[in-house]
Design an enzyme around this catalytic site. Structure first.
Site, short mmCIF file in Angstrom:
data_model
loop_
_atom_site.label_atom_id
_atom_site.label_comp_id
_atom_site.label_asym_id
_atom_site.label_seq_id
_atom_site.Cartn_x
_atom_site.Cartn_y
_atom_site.Cartn_z
N CYS A 355 27.18 -37.76 15.85
CA CYS A 355 27.51 -37.93 17.16
C CYS A 355 26.73 -39.18 17.57
O CYS A 355 26.49 -39.41 18.95
CB CYS A 355 27.24 -36.78 18.18
N ASP A 356 25.92 -39.82 16.70
CA ASP A 356 25.30 -41.03 17.32
C ASP A 356 26.07 -42.36 16.91
O ASP A 356 26.43 -42.79 16.09
CB ASP A 356 23.99 -40.89 16.27
#
Ligand SMILES: Cc1ncc(COP(=O)(O)O)c(C=O)c1O
Length: 416
Positions: A355-356
């Site tokens: 999720c980066d």
């Protein structure tokens, strides 16, 4: 510097290497055939992805090539490139020495049977406890580039040999060191003089021209800078060893000079600066020894394309945090293969699974992958044996660190 936007990791594919090519006399003739051998292993074993498979026969091949090119040099494998115990054990059996960066790497090498005297502590940044640990374990060779570190070595590893790292021009390197390490050649001479005063053995001078160094000329600059430090001493009284560092390349999308071009430059430059009395040589290859030996197999998680012009995004189960850290800044552009090679191709943005927002592998480098690619397909990252598993985070977003499978294609062949 090669223009990254012009490279295309898929369309540079030479027509399928035949399996029988893999075991050519003299070892692996190309990175391509080495990768194909590892891919076959992955196809037969079908491990869960993402994972790294690494062929020890390729490590042996690269070691013996380097040994043949630099017959008198001490070859210290830079353990950080791939600290898998089986890689270290294989290199111990070949008679290699080791460049380590921490007590953890020292203990790893010793556990795999390395002799303490084969270990060089190449990190210039060390706590007193780290130096004391190394000394207790029998390590007697240390890099330094500052007065404070020198005092630390003198206090915690009395009588040891030291070499001083000088800062050199890293132009031509895909992953340069910036200004983090190294003193000037003149300061190195002062430090080595001080080492003698402190009861240490001022053994030599080192440099590192930056990893994945694509310019053979870089070694001319490095050797010339080191020769300046040597010249500050009377012949026979000063440093006697030159550590050429790492920097030799693995095979990514940019063309790389042959090993013989690098070593030819080194030999010619040594002759120019040292004449008939060359220093003892030490080299610290990391990437060169293990890079081409590995393939990182990933799975396509998702392919998405919309109408807003974002393009086609391919999300893999391997990303920046579980093996592909060296895609930062798109510095290292790996060769890629997919389970749908041969189908029509189109441009993609490649990204990892977390999720980066930084977990994007390539968005500026043009990669074209099969338009038929979809979730569940395999994507192989070639020549991924160096700086992948060792950079993998322990559980960012809950993803496991990259698993490594070592095998030996020579043994497989004999058994077959
Ligand atoms: C001191 C030192 N020696 C050798 C190496 C290995 O470099 P390469 O993998 O480019 O051969 C490194 C890499 O960071 C290093 O820091």
């Amino acid at each position: 510097m090669t223009d990254l936007s012009a490279t295309n990791a898929v369309t540079d594919r030479p027509g399928g290497a035949a399996i029988t090519d893999h075991f050519a006399i003299g070892g692996y003739s190309s990175a391509e055939s080495a990768s194909e051998s590892v891919r076959e292993y992955l196809d037969s074993q079908r491990p869960a992805t993402p994972c790294l498979a690494l062929d020890l026969a390729v490590v042996r091949d690269r070691y013996s090539r380097l040994r043949a090119e630099l017959p008198t040099a001490r070859i210290c494998y830079a353990v950080k490139a791939n600290p898998d115990p089986r890689v270290v054990a294989e290199l111990v059996s070949l008679g290699a020495s080791f460049d380590v960066a921490s007590p953890g790497e020292i203990d790893l090498c010793l556990r795999q049977g390395a002799a303490p005297e084969s270990i060089s502590y190449g990190n210039t940044i060390k706590k007193p406890a780290d130096v004391a640990h190394a000394h207790r374990k029998g390590v007697r060779l240390f890099a330094t580039d500052s007065a404070a570190d020198l005092e630390n070595i003198a206090e915690n590893a009395p009588g040891s040999g030291v070499f001083c790292r000088i800062a050199v021009d890293n132009t031509g390197s895909r992953t340069p060191f910036g200004r983090k390490f190294g003193s000037s050649p003149a300061d190195a001479a002062l430090l080595l003089g001080r080492a003698g005063d402190l009861g240490l053995d001022p053994r030599g001078v080192s440099f590192h021209l930056g990893s994945q160094q694509l310019s053979t000329e870089a070694w001319e600059h490095g050797v010339a800078a080191a020769a300046e430090t040597f010249r500050a001493f009377d012949p026979g009284s000063g440093p006697r060893m030159l550590n050429l560092g790492g920097g030799l390349p693995a095979t990514y999308t940019q063309p790389t000079p042959d090993l013989a071009e690098y070593t030819g430059t080194v030999r010619a430059t040594l002759r120019r600066h040292f004449g008939e009395q060359p220093p003892e040589l030490l080299v610290e290859p990391g990437r060169y020894l293990v890079g081409d030996a590995g393939v990182l197999r990933s799975e396509v998680v998702l392919v998405s394309e919309d109408t807003t012009g974002r393009g086609r995004w391919v999300y893999l189960d391997a990303g920046r945090y579980n093996g592909l850290a060296e895609t930062e800044g798109e510095a290292i552009t790996y060769r890629l293969r997919t389970s749908r090679d041969g189908d029509p191709v189109g441009p993609v943005v490649l990204a990892g699974p977390t999720c980066d927002g930084d977990d994007v592998l390539y968005q500026h480098t043009v990669y074209e992958l099969p338009t038929t690619l979809r979730g569940g397909d395999k994507l192989d990252v070639l020549s991924a044996g160096a700086y992948t598993a060792s950079y993998s985070s322990v559980c960012f977003n809950g993803f496991d660190p990259l698993t490594t499978y070592c095998f030996d294609s020579a043994e497989t062949t004999e058994r077959a």
